[in-house]
Structure formats: structure tokens, C-alpha cells
Design a protein around this motif. Structure first.
Motif, PDB file in Angstrom:
ATOM      1  N   PHE A  39      -9.625   0.564  -5.371  1.00  0.00           N
ATOM      2  CA  PHE A  39      -8.624  -0.509  -5.469  1.00  0.00           C
ATOM      3  C   PHE A  39      -8.034  -0.813  -4.100  1.00  0.00           C
ATOM      4  CE2 PHE A  39      -4.189  -1.825  -5.922  1.00  0.00           C
ATOM      5  CZ  PHE A  39      -4.333  -2.931  -6.739  1.00  0.00           C
ATOM      6  N   VAL A  40      -7.688   0.246  -3.367  1.00  0.00           N
ATOM      7  CA  VAL A  40      -7.068   0.048  -2.045  1.00  0.00           C
ATOM      8  C   VAL A  40      -8.037  -0.677  -1.105  1.00  0.00           C
ATOM      9  CG1 VAL A  40      -6.246   1.274   0.022  1.00  0.00           C
ATOM     10  CG2 VAL A  40      -5.461   1.966  -2.233  1.00  0.00           C
TER      11      VAL A  40
ATOM     12  N   LEU B  43       2.186   1.746  -3.427  1.00  0.00           N
ATOM     13  CA  LEU B  43       1.165   2.343  -4.288  1.00  0.00           C
ATOM     14  C   LEU B  43       1.032   3.840  -4.005  1.00  0.00           C
ATOM     15  CD1 LEU B  43      -1.070   1.778  -6.400  1.00  0.00           C
ATOM     16  CD2 LEU B  43      -2.639   1.418  -4.504  1.00  0.00           C
ATOM     17  N   ALA B  44       1.118   4.199  -2.732  1.00  0.00           N
ATOM     18  CA  ALA B  44       0.999   5.616  -2.369  1.00  0.00           C
ATOM     19  C   ALA B  44       2.196   6.413  -2.911  1.00  0.00           C
ATOM     20  CB  ALA B  44       0.915   5.761  -0.855  1.00  0.00           C
TER      21      ALA B  44
ATOM     22  N   GLU C 266       0.837  -1.202   0.000  1.00  0.00           N
ATOM     23  CA  GLU C 266       0.000   0.000   0.000  1.00  0.00           C
ATOM     24  C   GLU C 266       0.877   1.259   0.000  1.00  0.00           C
ATOM     25  OE1 GLU C 266      -3.333  -0.166   2.671  1.00  0.00           O
ATOM     26  OE2 GLU C 266      -3.444   2.006   2.699  1.00  0.00           O
ATOM     27  N   GLN C 267       1.981   1.187   0.748  1.00  0.00           N
ATOM     28  CA  GLN C 267       2.921   2.310   0.777  1.00  0.00           C
ATOM     29  C   GLN C 267       3.540   2.503  -0.615  1.00  0.00           C
ATOM     30  OE1 GLN C 267       5.833   1.752   3.842  1.00  0.00           O
ATOM     31  NE2 GLN C 267       6.496   3.882   3.825  1.00  0.00           N
TER      32      GLN C 267
ATOM     33  N   MET D 290      -6.782  -4.476  -1.256  1.00  0.00           N
ATOM     34  CA  MET D 290      -5.729  -4.507  -0.240  1.00  0.00           C
ATOM     35  C   MET D 290      -6.280  -4.604   1.176  1.00  0.00           C
ATOM     36  SD  MET D 290      -3.208  -1.749  -1.978  1.00  0.00           S
ATOM     37  CE  MET D 290      -1.715  -2.443  -1.326  1.00  0.00           C
ATOM     38  N   ARG D 291      -7.192  -3.708   1.513  1.00  0.00           N
ATOM     39  CA  ARG D 291      -7.617  -3.673   2.918  1.00  0.00           C
ATOM     40  C   ARG D 291      -8.677  -4.727   3.236  1.00  0.00           C
ATOM     41  NH1 ARG D 291      -7.435   2.957   3.926  1.00  0.00           N
ATOM     42  NH2 ARG D 291      -5.279   3.152   3.248  1.00  0.00           N
TER      43      ARG D 291
ATOM     44  N   GLY E  23      -3.877   3.521   6.870  1.00  0.00           N
ATOM     45  CA  GLY E  23      -2.921   3.053   5.864  1.00  0.00           C
ATOM     46  C   GLY E  23      -2.200   4.224   5.237  1.00  0.00           C
ATOM     47  N   GLU E  24      -1.451   3.920   4.205  1.00  0.00           N
ATOM     48  CA  GLU E  24      -0.669   4.964   3.540  1.00  0.00           C
ATOM     49  C   GLU E  24      -1.556   5.927   2.768  1.00  0.00           C
ATOM     50  OE1 GLU E  24       2.530   5.574   3.933  1.00  0.00           O
ATOM     51  OE2 GLU E  24       2.466   3.957   5.409  1.00  0.00           O
ATOM     52  N   MET E  25      -2.647   5.356   2.234  1.00  0.00           N
ATOM     53  CA  MET E  25      -3.589   6.201   1.482  1.00  0.00           C
ATOM     54  C   MET E  25      -4.646   6.721   2.445  1.00  0.00           C
ATOM     55  SD  MET E  25      -3.415   5.978  -2.008  1.00  0.00           S
ATOM     56  CE  MET E  25      -2.351   5.129  -3.133  1.00  0.00           C
TER      57      MET E  25
ATOM     58  N   ARG F 293      -0.383  -1.777 -11.064  1.00  0.00           N
ATOM     59  CA  ARG F 293      -0.986  -0.443 -11.006  1.00  0.00           C
ATOM     60  C   ARG F 293       0.060   0.660 -10.877  1.00  0.00           C
ATOM     61  NH1 ARG F 293      -6.688  -0.396 -10.240  1.00  0.00           N
ATOM     62  NH2 ARG F 293      -6.583   1.835  -9.861  1.00  0.00           N
TER      63      ARG F 293
ATOM     64  N   ASN G  13     -14.086   2.410  -9.887  1.00  0.00           N
ATOM     65  CA  ASN G  13     -12.798   2.067 -10.475  1.00  0.00           C
ATOM     66  C   ASN G  13     -11.815   3.212 -10.220  1.00  0.00           C
ATOM     67  OD1 ASN G  13     -10.800   0.814 -11.861  1.00  0.00           O
ATOM     68  ND2 ASN G  13     -11.580   1.357 -13.902  1.00  0.00           N
ATOM     69  N   SER G  14     -11.437   3.349  -8.950  1.00  0.00           N
ATOM     70  CA  SER G  14     -10.530   4.432  -8.561  1.00  0.00           C
ATOM     71  C   SER G  14      -9.435   3.847  -7.679  1.00  0.00           C
ATOM     72  CB  SER G  14     -11.294   5.491  -7.767  1.00  0.00           C
ATOM     73  OG  SER G  14     -11.814   4.896  -6.592  1.00  0.00           O
ATOM     74  N   VAL G  15      -8.447   4.680  -7.372  1.00  0.00           N
ATOM     75  CA  VAL G  15      -7.371   4.196  -6.496  1.00  0.00           C
ATOM     76  C   VAL G  15      -7.943   3.828  -5.128  1.00  0.00           C
ATOM     77  CG1 VAL G  15      -5.185   4.804  -5.379  1.00  0.00           C
ATOM     78  CG2 VAL G  15      -5.654   5.581  -7.687  1.00  0.00           C
TER      79      VAL G  15
ATOM     80  N   HIS H  38       1.715  -9.570  -6.688  1.00  0.00           N
ATOM     81  CA  HIS H  38       0.773  -8.775  -5.896  1.00  0.00           C
ATOM     82  C   HIS H  38       0.077  -7.832  -6.869  1.00  0.00           C
ATOM     83  CE1 HIS H  38      -1.006  -6.162  -2.931  1.00  0.00           C
ATOM     84  NE2 HIS H  38      -0.724  -7.060  -2.015  1.00  0.00           N
TER      85      HIS H  38
END
Lengths: 324, 336
Positions: B60-61, A238-239, A235-236, B65-66, B37-39, A263, B55-57, A258
Motif C-alpha cells: 500500500f505504501v 499510517l505508521a 505516511e507518518q 503513497m510513494r 519514509g516513516e515506514m 486504512r 496486499n500488504s501495508v 486521502h
């Protein structure tokens, strides 16, 4: 009549002998007194003939002087790939953090140059084998200091200074021609866990000298040399989403799967590269120049041509990603 | 009679309180994990993306991911919680945990071997870990079979197999040709960067294990009684211990493969449930088993939310909090 003549000849001979010794000593500069990264004073009594290195650095410096070390530590059972043609009969001393001391003893080095963090626990043993110098290898300054200090230990103080001057001049020239405007990350994969380097690691310092921002930035503890890298989550990553990714991975396998990888800007634009073992072991005079020139080409292929002299096994290549 | 009815009503009230507390903790931990998280994602945006993904970041996160991380944690916690109750019941040992069967060490050995020797892909690694866990547990059961799976012998056999596997892991790590340091994160127990691939491998095993565990609540109730009483009631203790042990292994093996050995979860959850609902209700496994699964899910999700916030693997948080908590629970139970 003969007696005074003999005495004169003897005196002249003795004077010439002493002058010869003095001249010889002055030329080689031995004994040499040095202070290494441990803060320890080390006296090198005579010019070392057999040099061993517990880090790529010593082998790199010796190669820069046209010489070969008797033994060098390996990374993941491989001797430094970027030095391969120059390491003809060099013995593998095992991993840097677990040097094969019996093998080292057998080689009888009169000087061992080592990475401080890994060799410090065994420093007494190294010192019993021969003279021992331990250095920190993190920043550019560490590299410059170690080159000067080790060159003095090898009786080549002036050459060491020249190597540094040449490198700093090259760095300056590359910096002036670098257009800038990019961000990047230097990642080391341990299994499927990526580690990323902070600003003060030398490879990142060179990257920044080329006007490329390190997306990770500075260490949260800037006064401490360690840690110089940190685990990064996907996630980091990606950020941060850098323009270019440089990855070092010990084996030949693709980067672990992954969904984030696909992306990332760098992956989408085919600007994710796998780099050789000279990137994490960048502090020697050969490695630092190769890394600088190769990175300049990776970041700005239109401005800088690909450097020569890198063995194929150590040359950068596009990153491969595992399938889900 | 009235006293008995009152105590039953009080106990069932406590059960509902436990359920409410666990569900609340689970929901809060999930929501918190969605925003942490980071975002930076707000609670509102997280809820919007959860129920109406774009369909956005951000989408997606949340979805890639989460959410898989939270669900993997919840299923892992549920599996370990129920497996802990089963293991403590069949071994009649309050210090027993799912790792007693050697399943944890076996899964870890297979994963480490798979990484070092074969460089397996993720799916194969997870499968190797699950099979390794089964192999180690079956070895334990086969060793203890001769003594009718006597609890003491089961513990000893499990310890031996675990130690053997632990020695194997250390040997492999020391002799590894590749940098194996990344494996230490998995060996501590981590849910970081878990994907739907991890969840896909896990959920079926856990669902099957949870269902099988619930179906076997009666034999579990009987196994808590004296051995001779069980025999008199016609219960084959050896067979049921084996079957229930295998269910615990089913619940644990894939969990360990996916999230690593998360310390204390399987040991701690049964004690929390026992203290919360009392020994009387705990001995009824129809109540204790689903409660343990729920509390386990809430515990691991909460621990992982904290771990994520601190940037450390969940296994570290679980060990730091679990050790003192377990001591406190044991002391509290002793004084009750």
C-alpha cells in the motif's frame, strides 16, 4: 464641653474611616503585583471591572467566576463555542493574532488578558488601553499558573487556588479509573495539512494522564515550549496508526480525502472524532474540565459517561471524510 | 570539415552523457524515494512490491503513497523543464520561466479562492487551479497581442498579471474566514501526500504538452533568429509565439495545480541543458526539448527525495539549491 466631644467624634470617625479603608483594601488585596509569562511585573491598582481577553482563557476564567468579559478574541470568526451560552453580550475582538485594537479601546477594559505569542508585538498598545497580562498557553502548568495569576488580578486569589485544586483532584480521580492501553493522536487540520500535538501540549498531557499514549510522542526539542505541534504526513499517520484520533478543524467540511484514512485503525473502528474548539484552547478552568471529561468518555465509554454542559455545536462527533 | 565532424561527434557524445546522467539520477532518486519514509522498506522489498505488489501495508505504501508522489514529481519536472525552454526561446530571454505568462500566479489564485470560498473537493480544486492558470496566461497573451507578442511586452504583461494575482492571493489569505495556513505548504510547492488523483489530473496535460512541444521544434528553432528573418521565411512570429506560449501554459498549469509553484525548476533546467550540450546543440530544439523534460524530471525527483528526507516541501529545497546553482551556471556560461 462640646469641643472635646466633637474632637472625640472626629477622631473616632477618622479612625473608623481609616479602618474601613484598610479592611476594604485587605479584603480585595489591591494593589496586586504580578509577574506574567513575559517576566514583566504588572501592578493592578484596583479590582478590574471591565475585562477583555485575547484568548479563550480570560473569558473562560471570568465565566468560571460567574462574570462576563466585555470582549474576547475569536477563532476563525467564531467566539469560543463551548462558552457560547455564557458570552451573551461579549464583543468579538477579531482573531487573536490580529486583535481589533480600536474595538478594544472602545470597550475601555481595565484589564486585558492575552496569549503572549500573539499579543507581544502589540503589548505597548495594550498597556496604553489598560492593565495587560500576557501568558503562555501550552502546558498544564501554564494553565495552573495562569489561573492563579489571573485570579489574583481579579481579586479572587483564593477562588483561583480552589479552581486548580478542584481540577487536580478531578484529574486524579479520572486517572485512577482510566483503564489505559490505548494510543491516540490529537490533530489540527489546516486546509488539507494535518498538524499533530506533542506530549507537552495540555490536551495531550490530559490524554496521557488518562493513560492514553500519544502516538507522536515528545518534541524533538523537549527543552523548548515551541513547537508544540508538527506537520504530519499521511505516511507518518499510517505508521503511527493510533487507536483513537481526535481532530480539530475550523470549518464544518469533511476531512480532506486521502486513501490512508480508510486504512487507519481508528477510522476502521469508528474511533476517529471531530472535537470542539475547547481542545486547542484548553487552558481555562471550564475548558480543561470539559476536555478531561469528554476525552475520558471518548476513550473509555464504558467507564465514563458523556459530560453535560457542552453546547451541541462544541460537542464531539464522528469524523466525516470527503469522497475521492 | 574534419574539425566540424569532430565537434559534432563530441557534442553528440555530451548529449548521451546528459541522457545517461539524467536517467541514472532519476532511477536513483526513484529507488531512494521508494525506501525513504516513516515506514522502513528495504530496497529489495521496494523492488519486489513495485514489480509484484502484495496486499500488504508495504504494498500500500509503495503503490498508493510513494509511487504516485514520484510519478507526479517526474511529470511535473518534465513539464516545467520543457515549458522553461519554450518560454526562454519565445521571449528570447534567458531569465524567462513558465511563470512569466502569469500561469503560476493564476493557478495559485484559483486554488486559494477555491479553498476559501467554495471548499472544493480535491478534483475540483485541481481543475480550478488548472483553469485559473489558463485564464491568467490567456489574459497575458491578450494584453501582449496588440504588440505582436513582442518579447518585452510579453514579459511586462506577464509580470502585471502575476502581480495582480499575487495581490489577490494575499488579500484572500488575509481575509480568510477559515484557517488557511495549510495553503502556505502548497504555495511553497510540495509533493507530500500526492495521490493517484493528483497524478491522474496531471499526466494527460503533460503528455499532450510534451508531444505538442516536440512537434513544434522547427518554429522554435526559427524564433531564435531575428524577427525580420523569421518574417522573410514566412513565419508568423505572433501566431507561433501564441501557440508555443499556450503549450508552455498547458505544461505548467496542471503542474502548478498539483504540486504548487516549484520555484526555479522552469528557469534552471534550460540553463543546465544549455551548459551541458553547448549553445550549438541547444539551439536545435528537437534535442533541447526532450533533454529539458528528462533533466527536469530528474531534478525534481532528486530534489523531492532530498526534501522528503529532510521533511520539508520540495519547493524549499528547489529554492535553496536552485538559487546558487543558477548563479553559478550564469557565471560559468559568461566565462565560456
Amino acid at each position: 464641653m462640646l469641643y472635646p466631644l466633637t474632637r472625640l467624634l472626629c477622631r473616632t470617625g477618622a479612625l473608623l474611616y481609616l479602618m474601613g479603608l484598610a479592611t476594604n483594601g485587605a479584603a480585595s488585596g489591591f494593589p496586586v503585583e504580578l509577574v506574567d509569562s513575559r517576566g514583566k511585573t504588572v501592578i493592578i491598582k484596583k479590582e478590574p471591572e471591565n475585562v477583555a481577553s485575547i484568548a479563550a482563557f480570560g473569558a473562560d476564567l471570568m465565566a468560571a467566576f460567574g462574570r462576563e468579559v466585555v470582549g474576547v478574541s475569536s477563532m476563525n470568526n467564531k467566539l469560543p463555542l463551548y462558552l457560547q451560552p455564557r458570552l451573551g453580550s461579549t464583543v468579538d475582538l477579531g482573531s487573536a493574532h490580529e486583535t481589533n485594537l480600536e474595538r478594544l479601546t472602545e470597550l475601555k477594559p481595565d484589564l486585558t488578558i492575552g496569549l503572549r505569542t500573539y499579543t507581544e508585538p502589540f503589548q505597548n498598545q495594550f498597556e496604553k488601553i489598560g492593565a495587560f497580562l500576557a501568558y503562555d498557553f501550552i502546558s498544564l502548568q501554564d494553565s495552573l499558573d495562569a489561573v492563579v495569576s489571573s485570579s489574583r488580578a481579579l481579586g479572587k486569589a483564593a477562588n483561583g487556588e480552589q479552581l486548580n485544586q478542584h481540577f487536580l483532584a478531578t484529574l486524579d480521580a479520572y486517572q485512577q479509573h482510566a483503564p489505559g492501553g490505548l494510543s491516540a493522536l490529537f490533530i489540527w487540520h489546516w486546509g488539507d495539512i494535518p498538524w499533530t500535538y506533542y506530549d507537552h501540549h495540555m490536551t495531550v498531557e490530559l490524554m496521557r494522564a488518562l493513560k492514553v499514549d500519544n502516538a507522536l510522542g515528545a518534541s524533538p526539542t523537549p527543552k523548548m515550549a515551541n513547537p508544540h505541534a508538527a506537520v504530519i504526513t499521511m505516511e507518518q499517520l499510517l505508521a503511527l496508526n493510533p487507536d483513537v484520533i481526535l481532530s480539530f478543524q475550523s470549518g464544518d467540511e469533511p476531512i480532506a480525502y486521502h486513501p490512508v484514512w480508510q486504512r487507519l485503525k481508528a477510522v476502521k473502528n469508528n474511533r476517529a472524532y471531530r472535537v470542539g474548539d475547547h481542545y486547542p484552547q484548553v487552558h481555562g478552568p471550564i475548558a480543561r474540565e470539559l476536555v478531561l471529561k469528554e476525552m475520558a468518555h471518548i476513550f473509555y465509554p464504558d467507564q465514563f459517561s458523556e459530560p453535560e454542559g457542552i453546547p451541541d455545536s462544541a460537542r464531539f462527533k464522528p469524523s466525516q471524510f470527503a469522497k475521492p | 570539415m574534419n574539425n566540424h565532424a569532430a565537434s559534432l561527434s563530441l557534442a553528440s557524445g555530451r548529449i548521451w552523457w546528459v541522457i545517461a546522467a539524467a536517467v541514472t539520477a532519476l532511477c536513483l532518486a526513484t529507488l531512494w524515494s521508494m525506501t525513504q519514509g516513516e515506514m522502513p522498506i528495504t530496497y529489495r522489498a521496494a523492488l519486489t512490491q513495485l514489480f509484484k505488489p502484495e496486499n500488504s501495508v508495504e504494498g500500500f505504501v509503495i503503490w498508493e503513497m510513494r509511487l504516485p508522489r514520484v510519478l507526479t514529481g517526474a511529470f511535473a519536472g518534465a513539464g516545467l523543464g520543457m515549458a522553461g525552454v519554450i518560454m526562454q526561446s519565445i521571449s528570447r530571454n534567458p531569465l524567462a520561466s513558465p511563470s512569466l505568462t502569469g500561469v503560476t500566479s493564476g493557478a495559485a489564485l484559483a486554488m486559494v479562492g477555491g479553498y476559501i470560498f467554495f471548499n472544493l473537493s480535491l478534483s475540483w480544486m485541481l481543475l480550478a487551479g488548472t483553469l485559473g492558470g489558463f485564464a491568467a496566461a490567456l489574459t497575458t497573451f491578450s494584453i501582449a497581442w496588440k504588440t505582436r507578442l513582442d518579447p518585452t511586452h510579453l514579459v511586462l504583461a506577464g509580470m502585471s498579471v502575476s502581480l495582480f494575482c499575487a495581490a489577490g492571493i494575499m488579500t484572500l489569505l488575509v481575509a480568510a474566514a477559515n484557517e488557511a495556513n495549510g495553503l502556505y505548504f502548497w504555495l511553497v510547492g510540495s509533493l507530500a501526500d500526492r495521490t493517484w488523483d493528483h497524478f491522474d489530473l496531471l499526466y494527460l496535460w503533460v503528455l499532450c504538452g510534451l508531444l505538442a512541444g516536440l512537434l513544434c521544434f522547427r518554429p522554435l528553432n526559427l524564433l531564435a533568429m531575428d524577427e525580420e528573418v523569421c518574417e522573410m521565411l514566412g513565419l508568423s512570429t505572433r501566431r507561433w509565439r501564441l501557440l508555443l506560449g499556450i503549450i508552455a501554459v498547458v505544461l505548467t498549469a496542471a503542474t502548478v495545480a498539483v504540486a504548487g509553484p516549484i520555484a526555479f525548476a522552469g528557469l534552471l533546467v534550460p540553463h543546465i541543458v544549455r551548459l551541458a550540450i553547448g549553445n550549438g546543440h541547444y539551439s536545435n530544439h528537437l534535442t533541447a526539448l526532450p533533454l529539458a523534460a528528462l533533466v527536469g524530471a530528474a531534478l525534481i525527483c532528486s530534489a523531492d527525495a532530498l526534501a522528503k528526507n529532510q521533511g520539508v516541501p520540495v519547493g524549499i529545497v528547489s529554492a535553496i539549491l536552485g538559487g546558487p546553482l543558477l548563479l553559478w551556471l550564469i557565471q560559468t556560461q559568461a566565462s565560456v
